[in-house]
Design a protein around this motif. Structure first.
Motif, PDB file in Angstrom:
ATOM      1  N   HIS A  84       0.819  -1.227   0.000  1.00 18.74           N
ATOM      2  CA  HIS A  84       0.000   0.000   0.000  1.00 18.74           C
ATOM      3  C   HIS A  84       0.853   1.277   0.000  1.00 18.74           C
ATOM      4  O   HIS A  84       1.640   1.510   0.919  1.00 18.74           O
ATOM      5  N   GLU A 127       3.157   0.411 -11.481  1.00 20.30           N
ATOM      6  CA  GLU A 127       3.646   1.618 -10.797  1.00 20.30           C
ATOM      7  C   GLU A 127       5.153   1.795 -10.945  1.00 20.30           C
ATOM      8  O   GLU A 127       5.684   2.875 -10.676  1.00 20.30           O
ATOM      9  N   ASN A 182      -4.168  -1.497 -11.527  1.00 17.09           N
ATOM     10  CA  ASN A 182      -4.927  -1.638 -10.273  1.00 17.09           C
ATOM     11  C   ASN A 182      -5.973  -2.746 -10.353  1.00 17.09           C
ATOM     12  O   ASN A 182      -6.755  -2.795 -11.300  1.00 17.09           O
ATOM     13  N   GLU A 191      -7.994  -0.892   2.943  1.00 19.60           N
ATOM     14  CA  GLU A 191      -7.193   0.342   2.932  1.00 19.60           C
ATOM     15  C   GLU A 191      -7.112   0.851   1.494  1.00 19.60           C
ATOM     16  O   GLU A 191      -6.798   2.014   1.271  1.00 19.60           O
ATOM     17  N   LYS A 192      -7.374  -0.040   0.516  1.00 20.58           N
ATOM     18  CA  LYS A 192      -7.316   0.324  -0.896  1.00 20.58           C
ATOM     19  C   LYS A 192      -8.638   0.990  -1.271  1.00 20.58           C
ATOM     20  O   LYS A 192      -9.672   0.740  -0.641  1.00 20.58           O
ATOM     21  N   VAL A 193      -8.620   1.804  -2.331  1.00 19.10           N
ATOM     22  CA  VAL A 193      -9.712   2.764  -2.487  1.00 19.10           C
ATOM     23  C   VAL A 193     -11.096   2.118  -2.643  1.00 19.10           C
ATOM     24  O   VAL A 193     -12.066   2.584  -2.018  1.00 19.10           O
ATOM     25  N   LEU A 196     -12.329   0.417   0.632  1.00 23.49           N
ATOM     26  CA  LEU A 196     -12.442   1.457   1.665  1.00 23.49           C
ATOM     27  C   LEU A 196     -13.716   2.272   1.447  1.00 23.49           C
ATOM     28  O   LEU A 196     -14.502   2.492   2.379  1.00 23.49           O
ATOM     29  N   PHE A 197     -13.942   2.705   0.202  1.00 25.63           N
ATOM     30  CA  PHE A 197     -15.098   3.558  -0.076  1.00 25.63           C
ATOM     31  C   PHE A 197     -16.401   2.773   0.114  1.00 25.63           C
ATOM     32  O   PHE A 197     -17.367   3.271   0.701  1.00 25.63           O
ATOM     33  N   PRO A 208     -13.143   9.513   1.611  1.00 28.04           N
ATOM     34  CA  PRO A 208     -12.082  10.534   1.504  1.00 28.04           C
ATOM     35  C   PRO A 208     -11.408  10.518   0.136  1.00 28.04           C
ATOM     36  O   PRO A 208     -10.577   9.655  -0.153  1.00 28.04           O
ATOM     37  N   LEU A 209     -11.760  11.486  -0.706  1.00 21.31           N
ATOM     38  CA  LEU A 209     -11.187  11.558  -2.056  1.00 21.31           C
ATOM     39  C   LEU A 209      -9.971  12.492  -2.024  1.00 21.31           C
ATOM     40  O   LEU A 209     -10.084  13.651  -1.630  1.00 21.31           O
ATOM     41  N   TYR A 210      -8.810  11.971  -2.465  1.00 18.31           N
ATOM     42  CA  TYR A 210      -7.571  12.748  -2.390  1.00 18.31           C
ATOM     43  C   TYR A 210      -7.531  13.828  -3.481  1.00 18.31           C
ATOM     44  O   TYR A 210      -7.836  13.565  -4.661  1.00 18.31           O
ATOM     45  N   ARG A 217      -6.697   5.694 -12.869  1.00 17.38           N
ATOM     46  CA  ARG A 217      -6.185   4.336 -12.720  1.00 17.38           C
ATOM     47  C   ARG A 217      -6.876   3.446 -13.752  1.00 17.38           C
ATOM     48  O   ARG A 217      -7.999   3.718 -14.171  1.00 17.38           O
ATOM     49  N   ASN A 252     -10.509   8.977 -10.433  1.00 19.89           N
ATOM     50  CA  ASN A 252     -11.017   8.611  -9.105  1.00 19.89           C
ATOM     51  C   ASN A 252     -12.406   9.191  -8.869  1.00 19.89           C
ATOM     52  O   ASN A 252     -13.239   8.579  -8.194  1.00 19.89           O
ATOM     53  N   ARG A 276      -2.536  12.938  -1.537  1.00 21.56           N
ATOM     54  CA  ARG A 276      -1.419  12.044  -1.184  1.00 21.56           C
ATOM     55  C   ARG A 276      -0.115  12.710  -1.625  1.00 21.56           C
ATOM     56  O   ARG A 276      -0.057  13.298  -2.704  1.00 21.56           O
ATOM     57  N   HIS A 279       1.498  12.092  -5.347  1.00 22.95           N
ATOM     58  CA  HIS A 279       0.419  11.282  -5.945  1.00 22.95           C
ATOM     59  C   HIS A 279       0.576  11.121  -7.463  1.00 22.95           C
ATOM     60  O   HIS A 279       0.450  12.100  -8.211  1.00 22.95           O
TER      61      HIS A 279
HETATM   62  P1  TYD Z   1      -5.054   2.809  -3.996  1.00 22.01           P
HETATM   63  O1  TYD Z   1      -6.219   1.892  -3.932  1.00 22.01           O
HETATM   64  O2  TYD Z   1      -4.304   3.109  -2.740  1.00 22.01           O
HETATM   65  O3  TYD Z   1      -4.079   2.225  -5.130  1.00 22.01           O
HETATM   66  P2  TYD Z   1      -2.763   2.892  -5.819  1.00 22.01           P
HETATM   67  O4  TYD Z   1      -2.315   4.027  -5.013  1.00 22.01           O
HETATM   68  O5  TYD Z   1      -1.794   1.752  -5.803  1.00 22.01           O
HETATM   69  O6  TYD Z   1      -3.197   3.261  -7.223  1.00 22.01           O
HETATM   70  O7  TYD Z   1      -5.540   4.193  -4.603  1.00 22.01           O
HETATM   71  C1  TYD Z   1      -6.173   4.264  -5.862  1.00 22.01           C
HETATM   72  C2  TYD Z   1      -6.437   5.728  -6.170  1.00 22.01           C
HETATM   73  O8  TYD Z   1      -7.398   6.228  -5.228  1.00 22.01           O
HETATM   74  C3  TYD Z   1      -5.201   6.591  -6.016  1.00 22.01           C
HETATM   75  O9  TYD Z   1      -5.193   7.588  -7.036  1.00 22.01           O
HETATM   76  C4  TYD Z   1      -5.365   7.241  -4.671  1.00 22.01           C
HETATM   77  C5  TYD Z   1      -6.877   7.359  -4.511  1.00 22.01           C
HETATM   78  N1  TYD Z   1      -7.369   7.274  -3.109  1.00 22.01           N
HETATM   79  C6  TYD Z   1      -8.229   8.251  -2.620  1.00 22.01           C
HETATM   80  O10 TYD Z   1      -8.609   9.212  -3.323  1.00 22.01           O
HETATM   81  N2  TYD Z   1      -8.664   8.125  -1.330  1.00 22.01           N
HETATM   82  C7  TYD Z   1      -8.272   7.098  -0.517  1.00 22.01           C
HETATM   83  O11 TYD Z   1      -8.678   7.044   0.667  1.00 22.01           O
HETATM   84  C8  TYD Z   1      -7.392   6.093  -1.046  1.00 22.01           C
HETATM   85  C9  TYD Z   1      -6.929   4.940  -0.200  1.00 22.01           C
HETATM   86  C10 TYD Z   1      -6.975   6.225  -2.356  1.00 22.01           C
END
Ligand code: TYD
Ligand code: NAD
Length: 341
Positions: A84, A127, A182, A191-193, A196-197, A208-210, A217, A252, A276, A279
């Motif tokens: 992760h 990646e 992905n 913990e992966k998006v 988690l969502f 939580p959208l970063y 992806r 995303n 992130r 990112h």
């Molecule tokens: P993730 O599932 O952690 O996979 P990776 O970073 O290996 O691609 O994240 C997928 C996408 O989702 C990535 O662009 C980051 C985003 N993300 C969020 O917006 N919010 C979150 O809480 C997480 C975990 C990821």
């Protein structure tokens, strides 16, 4: 064929074990897994009594356990990893140690076990290529795109990737490498998006959208990835790399809207949070080599049907993710392990 799989108690590994047992009746599979926070024997409870399956608790960094397990194997599929990105930003040490050094320890043990001529599959990641700009949608990663990892996670996977390539050139080891986009599907650690969502929404929490949500992806169903790994194991050419992807790029924000729609929630459940660090903007895979040379293409990743069935799996299996999310799963798997030894 006796496969030793590393990391088989995780998300992709547990799906791979089931695929092999289902589709290859004459194969045996040994799952070597250290059971870190993301390894969970509960993922395998439906097949644990299959006589073609064996579990060994062990670390890929431990030569002793490798020397005991590997001599009986016909092939290794190496996917044990710290996986992760966010965790690697918080603490990169375990990533370098397992993903890079662990791969070196395993490669040396495989040679000691007489495996140099036998197949070794390294499950790498897209990646390792780094990040693509949003502005040029026609550009995708090919197998000859220079490696340019940007997170501690992807840098540590690149270390393993380069070592595998070096063992091909130096020792003529029978290695093949896969670089996949992905994954989504059942048993993914929340913990992966996607998990988690989905699980947040079931619990009535926001997602939580970063950053601006525009990061892209390329989403592939885990069963497609596992089938591709099996194809590369059986038919891939030594020393080659095969990209694996779903031709399924989503931002995303688009992904989040699809999840909200499937689950009957509105825009108000999105919480924009700080981005992130570092990112990566976009990942996109050109998977034409594996299609042209080995005849593999995705068949289970159709959008949005595959996303809908994945969401349904988490809705239907709250006991699995509630235990995992609350941390109780550790006592579950430790209990399972103790009962075997
Ligand atoms: P993730 O599932 O952690 O996979 P990776 O970073 O290996 O691609 O994240 C997928 C996408 O989702 C990535 O662009 C980051 C985003 N993300 C969020 O917006 N919010 C979150 O809480 C997480 C975990 C990821
Ligand atoms: P995961 O975190 O769900 O599973 C990792 C497994 O490895 C766990 O069972 C864990 O216990 C085990 N493990 C960790 N360190 C170990 C060690 N030192 N020794 C033995 N076992 C150890 O990860 P995942 O999503 O299933 O990913 C599996 C592999 O696929 C990884 O190598 C990852 O880099 C690669 N990959 C993942 C994706 C994805 O979208 N999830 C995409 C492309 C490639």
């Amino acid at each position: 064929m006796h496969i030793v799989l590393t990391g088989g108690a995780g998300f992709i590994g547990s799906n791979f074990v089931k695929l092999v047992l289902r589709d290859r009746p004459d194969y045996r599979i040994t799952n070597l897994d250290a059971l870190t926070y993301s390894g969970n024997l509960e993922n395998l409870s439906d097949i644990e009594h299959d006589e073609r399956y064996t579990f060994v608790k062990g670390d890929v960094r431990d030569p002793k356990v490798l020397d005991a397990v590997l001599p009986d194997a016909d092939a290794v599929v190496h996917m044990a990893a710290e996986s992760h990105v966010d965790r690697s930003i918080m603490d990169s040490g375990p990533f370098v140690d397992t993903n890079t050094r662990g791969t070196q320890v395993l490669l040396d043990a495989w040679r000691r076990a007489g495996g140099n001529e036998k197949r070794f599959v390294y499950v790498s990641t897209d990646e390792v290529y780094g990040s693509l700009p949003l502005e040029n949608p026609e550009i995708k990663f090919t197998e000859s795109t220079p490696l340019d990892p940007s997170s501690p996670y992807s840098a540590s996977k690149t270390g393993g990737d380069l070592l595998v390539n070096a063992y091909f050139h130096t020792f003529g080891m029978n290695v093949v490498t896969t670089r996949c986009s992905n994954n989504f599907g059942p048993y993914q650690f929340p913990e992966k998006v996607i998990p988690l969502f989905v699980t947040n929404l079931i619990e009535g929490k926001k997602v939580p959208l970063y950053g601006d949500g525009k990061n892209v992806r390329d989403w592939l169903h885990v069963d497609d990835h596992c089938e591709a790994i099996l194809t590369v194991l059986e038919k891939g050419t030594a020393g080659q790399v095969y990209n694996i992807g779903g031709n399924n790029e989503r931002s995303n924000l688009e992904l989040t809207h699809s999840i909200l729609e499937i689950m009957g929630f509105g825009e108000e459940m999105i919480q924009y949070v700080e981005d992130r660090l570092g990112h990566d903007r976009r990942y996109a895979i050109d998977a034409s080599k594996i299609k042209n040379e080995l005849g593999w293409g995705p068949s289970r990743s159709a959008w949005p049907a595959a996303l809908e069935s994945t969401v349904k799996w988490y809705v239907d299996n709250p006991q699995w993710w509630q235990r995992v999310k609350s941390g109780e799963y550790q006592s579950y798997y430790e209990k399972q392990y103790r009962s075997r030894t």
